[in-house]
Design a protein around this motif. Structure first.
Motif, short mmCIF file in Angstrom:
data_model
loop_
_atom_site.label_atom_id
_atom_site.label_comp_id
_atom_site.label_asym_id
_atom_site.label_seq_id
_atom_site.Cartn_x
_atom_site.Cartn_y
_atom_site.Cartn_z
N SER A 38 0.84 -1.19 0.00
CA SER A 38 0.00 0.00 0.00
C SER A 38 0.88 1.24 0.00
CB SER A 38 -0.93 -0.02 1.22
OG SER A 38 -0.17 0.01 2.41
N ALA A 39 0.27 2.41 -0.12
CA ALA A 39 1.01 3.67 -0.20
C ALA A 39 1.88 3.90 1.03
CB ALA A 39 0.05 4.84 -0.39
N ASP A 40 1.50 3.36 2.19
CA ASP A 40 2.31 3.55 3.40
C ASP A 40 3.45 2.55 3.51
OD1 ASP A 40 1.18 1.16 4.23
OD2 ASP A 40 0.02 2.03 5.86
N GLY A 41 3.60 1.67 2.52
CA GLY A 41 4.70 0.72 2.50
C GLY A 41 4.39 -0.63 3.13
N SER A 42 3.21 -0.78 3.73
CA SER A 42 2.88 -2.07 4.33
C SER A 42 2.51 -3.07 3.24
CB SER A 42 1.75 -1.92 5.34
OG SER A 42 0.59 -1.42 4.72
#
Length: 86
Positions: A38-42
Motif C-alpha cells: 500500500s502507499a504507506d509501504g505495508s
C-alpha cells in the motif's frame, strides 16, 4: 555452467470513473515474484509464494515439474539445484 532467467511484469489499468478501482495484471517467469504494498509501504498479503501475489516457477515443485515434462522438457538436478532443459 548454471544459468537461468526470471522476469516479472505488472500492467496497471486506471479506473474508468472517479473513485473507481485500479485493475492489475501481474505475472512472473522463473523464481521471481511480485509483492503488493500500500502507499504507506505495508505489504498486502497474497496467496502466492511467501505472501506474494504470484507463485514462483521452481522446477522442483511437483506441479511445475509435471507441466515442464508434459510440454516436452526435462528437469535435471545440477549440484543441488533443479534446472530445466528443453
Amino acid at each position: 555452467q548454471s544459468s537461468g532467467s526470471t522476469a516479472t511484469f505488472v500492467i496497471v489499468a486506471a479506473p474508468d470513473e472517479a473513485g473507481g478501482r485500479y485493475h492489475l495484471r501481474v505475472g512472473n517467469v522463473g523464481d521471481s515474484r511480485v509483492l503488493l504494498a500500500s502507499a504507506d509501504g505495508s505489504l498486502i498479503e497474497g496467496r502466492g509464494t511467501d505472501g506474494a501475489i504470484t507463485t514462483d516457477h521452481k522446477p522442483d515443485n511437483p506441479d511445475e515439474r509435471e507441466r515442464i515434462c508434459r510440454t516436452g522438457g526435462t528437469v535435471q538436478t545440477v549440484g543441488q539445484v533443479a534446472r530445466v532443459n528443453g
